[in-house]
Design a protein around this motif. Structure first.
Motif, PDB file in Angstrom:
ATOM      1  N   HIS A   1      25.273 -46.963  47.297  1.00 33.36           N
ATOM      2  CA  HIS A   1      25.990 -46.116  46.349  1.00 33.36           C
ATOM      3  C   HIS A   1      25.743 -46.523  44.892  1.00 33.36           C
ATOM      4  N   GLU A   2      25.496 -47.799  44.655  1.00 38.55           N
ATOM      5  CA  GLU A   2      25.329 -48.274  43.281  1.00 38.55           C
ATOM      6  C   GLU A   2      23.992 -48.941  43.029  1.00 38.55           C
ATOM      7  N   GLY A   3      23.207 -49.155  44.072  1.00 36.14           N
ATOM      8  CA  GLY A   3      21.923 -49.808  43.874  1.00 36.14           C
ATOM      9  C   GLY A   3      22.099 -51.209  43.324  1.00 36.14           C
ATOM     10  N   LEU A   4      21.220 -51.600  42.422  1.00 37.45           N
ATOM     11  CA  LEU A   4      21.307 -52.921  41.796  1.00 37.45           C
ATOM     12  C   LEU A   4      22.175 -52.820  40.551  1.00 37.45           C
ATOM     13  N   LEU A   5      23.411 -53.275  40.651  1.00 44.57           N
ATOM     14  CA  LEU A   5      24.374 -53.198  39.559  1.00 44.57           C
ATOM     15  C   LEU A   5      24.842 -54.605  39.236  1.00 44.57           C
ATOM     16  N   ILE A   6      24.641 -55.040  37.986  1.00 41.31           N
ATOM     17  CA  ILE A   6      25.015 -56.390  37.569  1.00 41.31           C
ATOM     18  C   ILE A   6      26.001 -56.284  36.414  1.00 41.31           C
ATOM     19  N   GLU A   7      27.125 -56.990  36.519  1.00 41.83           N
ATOM     20  CA  GLU A   7      28.188 -56.937  35.521  1.00 41.83           C
ATOM     21  C   GLU A   7      28.061 -58.108  34.545  1.00 41.83           C
ATOM     22  N   TYR A   8      28.281 -57.829  33.281  1.00 41.91           N
ATOM     23  CA  TYR A   8      28.413 -58.876  32.271  1.00 41.91           C
ATOM     24  C   TYR A   8      29.805 -59.506  32.454  1.00 41.91           C
ATOM     25  N   THR A   9      29.885 -60.825  32.582  1.00 47.25           N
ATOM     26  CA  THR A   9      31.163 -61.439  32.925  1.00 47.25           C
ATOM     27  C   THR A   9      31.575 -62.537  31.945  1.00 47.25           C
ATOM     28  N   HIS A  10      32.870 -62.824  31.978  1.00 49.65           N
ATOM     29  CA  HIS A  10      33.481 -63.899  31.196  1.00 49.65           C
ATOM     30  C   HIS A  10      33.002 -65.243  31.752  1.00 49.65           C
ATOM     31  N   PRO A  11      32.412 -66.116  30.934  1.00 48.76           N
ATOM     32  CA  PRO A  11      31.800 -67.336  31.465  1.00 48.76           C
ATOM     33  C   PRO A  11      32.798 -68.375  31.970  1.00 48.76           C
ATOM     34  N   LEU A  12      34.060 -68.265  31.595  1.00 50.36           N
ATOM     35  CA  LEU A  12      35.049 -69.262  32.007  1.00 50.36           C
ATOM     36  C   LEU A  12      35.874 -68.809  33.203  1.00 50.36           C
ATOM     37  N   ARG A  13      36.344 -67.572  33.191  1.00 51.97           N
ATOM     38  CA  ARG A  13      37.228 -67.124  34.265  1.00 51.97           C
ATOM     39  C   ARG A  13      36.574 -66.126  35.202  1.00 51.97           C
ATOM     40  N   GLY A  14      35.318 -65.723  34.918  1.00 50.62           N
ATOM     41  CA  GLY A  14      34.711 -64.650  35.692  1.00 50.62           C
ATOM     42  C   GLY A  14      35.349 -63.326  35.320  1.00 50.62           C
ATOM     43  N   GLY A  15      34.945 -62.260  35.978  1.00 45.75           N
ATOM     44  CA  GLY A  15      35.510 -60.955  35.684  1.00 45.75           C
ATOM     45  C   GLY A  15      34.970 -60.397  34.385  1.00 45.75           C
ATOM     46  N   PRO A  16      35.507 -59.263  33.932  1.00 44.71           N
ATOM     47  CA  PRO A  16      34.953 -58.548  32.778  1.00 44.71           C
ATOM     48  C   PRO A  16      35.116 -59.312  31.476  1.00 44.71           C
ATOM     49  N   VAL A  17      34.295 -58.960  30.481  1.00 46.04           N
ATOM     50  CA  VAL A  17      34.335 -59.644  29.184  1.00 46.04           C
ATOM     51  C   VAL A  17      35.585 -59.276  28.397  1.00 46.04           C
ATOM     52  N   TYR A  18      36.147 -58.080  28.663  1.00 47.25           N
ATOM     53  CA  TYR A  18      37.387 -57.631  28.027  1.00 47.25           C
ATOM     54  C   TYR A  18      38.385 -57.213  29.106  1.00 47.25           C
ATOM     55  N   ARG A  19      39.662 -57.170  28.745  1.00 45.26           N
ATOM     56  CA  ARG A  19      40.683 -56.729  29.692  1.00 45.26           C
ATOM     57  C   ARG A  19      40.772 -55.203  29.766  1.00 45.26           C
ATOM     58  N   THR A  20      40.141 -54.518  28.837  1.00 39.14           N
ATOM     59  CA  THR A  20      40.231 -53.060  28.787  1.00 39.14           C
ATOM     60  C   THR A  20      38.973 -52.359  29.262  1.00 39.14           C
ATOM     61  N   MET A  21      37.819 -53.008  29.180  1.00 42.26           N
ATOM     62  CA  MET A  21      36.568 -52.356  29.554  1.00 42.26           C
ATOM     63  C   MET A  21      35.567 -53.394  30.013  1.00 42.26           C
ATOM     64  N   THR A  22      34.595 -52.937  30.785  1.00 47.92           N
ATOM     65  CA  THR A  22      33.555 -53.815  31.302  1.00 47.92           C
ATOM     66  C   THR A  22      32.207 -53.128  31.166  1.00 47.92           C
ATOM     67  N   PHE A  23      31.126 -53.909  31.353  1.00 48.28           N
ATOM     68  CA  PHE A  23      29.776 -53.410  31.094  1.00 48.28           C
ATOM     69  C   PHE A  23      28.836 -53.873  32.198  1.00 48.28           C
ATOM     70  N   PHE A  24      27.857 -53.035  32.491  1.00 44.64           N
ATOM     71  CA  PHE A  24      26.901 -53.306  33.558  1.00 44.64           C
ATOM     72  C   PHE A  24      25.493 -52.960  33.102  1.00 44.64           C
ATOM     73  N   MET A  25      24.507 -53.513  33.800  1.00 50.00           N
ATOM     74  CA  MET A  25      23.163 -52.950  33.817  1.00 50.00           C
ATOM     75  C   MET A  25      22.841 -52.602  35.258  1.00 50.00           C
ATOM     76  N   GLN A  26      22.195 -51.476  35.420  1.00 55.88           N
ATOM     77  CA  GLN A  26      21.895 -50.960  36.748  1.00 55.88           C
ATOM     78  C   GLN A  26      20.430 -50.591  36.821  1.00 55.88           C
ATOM     79  N   MET A  27      19.784 -50.996  37.901  1.00 54.05           N
ATOM     80  CA  MET A  27      18.388 -50.626  38.130  1.00 54.05           C
ATOM     81  C   MET A  27      18.316 -49.589  39.248  1.00 54.05           C
ATOM     82  N   ILE A  28      17.706 -48.442  38.942  1.00 54.81           N
ATOM     83  CA  ILE A  28      17.378 -47.442  39.950  1.00 54.81           C
ATOM     84  C   ILE A  28      15.877 -47.557  40.186  1.00 54.81           C
TER      85      ILE A  28
END
Length: 375
Positions: free
Chosen positions: A257-284
């Motif tokens: 459904h999503e193919g290769l999807l990689i999320e940019y994450t918080h280096p200390l706690r994991g999860g998204p870089v912000y509490r309101t939005m997150t970002f990905f790069m996806q390869m099709i």
């Protein structure tokens, strides 16, 4: 019989008068006006909604960026950006209901003065070799494909240190923060009691990569309270690392459904870089077509390299480098790449905000067309 008609006519007149008073006194009647079931709910949720929409970089955005750089001088403005306004939400400044994308062209050796705001933002390089953002004393020069954070309430300024024009795009949670009545801006940044046009650097070159660029290993001897305290303290995410990871997993086939999807994450706690939005790069990948996916999160999809197409509901959109496509929540999405080279997408999502409220869901369809719940 005559009396019945009189009572009915009186009631209709009274209803009309009541509805006029309700509207005049800035209220809404939350009940069904017709015999149709749940008509009251339909009325309540019938406000403006984002629609699927594509902005072509080549045809729509780039010519106007060049024209704005020619006509709008930094001598009389602190910023020069084009915000993408969803036709379903206009005139509200929103690309989807919670986020907006803006494009900017910085001329050679052009630096905008520092400012801060309660909206969180990222900047993503498209063209130019010396895009510049200074964030809380860290000077960052970034390349195409690099993502730079400017967390809420951090002083930052943007520009171009090179001798050629440089173009980048931004994503902000401005519409969400505005809806919460929490949006504010600050200007006239000062050092030693004087307003300055550029922050002084307080951190070494490549500080973010030096301290946070090795996954799983965290220096304990530095202060990590940067970016408002709840955003990622790593202010720049380099494309070379993201690209290497995407190609490392190029032959994996784990998520149809999503193919290769990689999320940019918080280096200390994991999860998204912000509490309101997150970002990905996806390869099709070449020849790949993802299975239909629907979610409660809104998406902003910006092809970075390669070509392809996406289907939103029943509508198909071509995907070319540096376009932006608005994907409203609760719409079915598929990606397709019929070309020989991979299609790389940069994606923004308001998923963290929905997760925080327990409202995030994902559904998919199997190859046989069956509906399944993914999240």
């Amino acid at each position: 019989m005559h009396g019945t008609r009189t009572v009915s006519g009186t009631r209709e007149a009274d209803l009309l008068s009541m509805y006029e008073q309700i509207e005049r006194k800035s209220m809404f009647p939350f009940w069904a006006r017709e015999n149709e079931a749940h008509d009251d709910i339909k009325q309540l949720v019938s406000g403006p909604k984002a629609v699927p929409f594509r902005w072509s970089y080549k045809e729509d955005i780039q010519p106007l960026l060049a024209e704005s750089a020619r006509l709008i001088s930094t001598e009389n403005t602190d910023r020069r950006s084009l915000i993408l306004v969803n036709p379903g939400l206009a005139p509200r400044r929103a690309t989807v209901s919670t986020l907006y994308t803006a494009y900017r062209q910085n001329d050679p050796n052009e630096i905008m003065p520092p400012h801060s705001h309660t909206a969180s933002a990222i900047r993503f390089g498209l063209t130019g070799q010396q895009n510049f953002t200074g964030v809380e004393g860290e000077d960052i020069t970034f390349l195409p494909g690099d993502m730079v954070l400017t967390p809420r309430d951090t002083w930052h300024n943007h520009g171009n240190l090179g001798n050629e024009p440089a173009i980048n795009l931004s994503v902000l949670d401005y519409p969400l923060v505005e809806n919460l009545n929490a949006l504010s801006f600050k200007h006239d940044y000062q050092e030693n009691g004087e307003v300055v046009r550029k922050q002084s650097a307080r951190f070494q070159t490549e500080y973010s990569r030096t301290v946070y660029g090795v996954g799983g290993l965290t220096p304990r001897f530095v202060d990590h309270r940067r970016g408002g305290g709840d955003s990622s303290p790593m202010f720049v995410y380099r494309y070379d690392a993201m690209r290497e990871l995407l190609y490392r997993f190029r032959d994996w086939d784990e998520s149809p459904h999503e193919g290769l999807l990689i999320e940019y994450t918080h280096p200390l706690r994991g999860g998204p870089v912000y509490r309101t939005m997150t970002f990905f790069m996806q390869m099709i990948r070449p020849g790949e077509k993802t299975l239909p996916l629907k979610q409660t999160a809104n998406l902003l999809v910006a092809p970075f390299s390669g070509q392809g197409a996406m289907t939103i509901g029943e509508e198909s959109f071509p995907l070319e480098p540096f376009d932006t496509v608005a994907v409203p929540s609760d719409t079915w999405v598929q990606y397709r790449n019929d070309h020989a080279e991979p299609l790389i997408l940069f994606i923004a999502s308001d998923e963290p905000a929905l997760r925080a409220m327990g409202l995030f869901h994902q559904w998919g369809r199997t190859a046989q067309g069956d509906l399944i719940e993914l999240v």
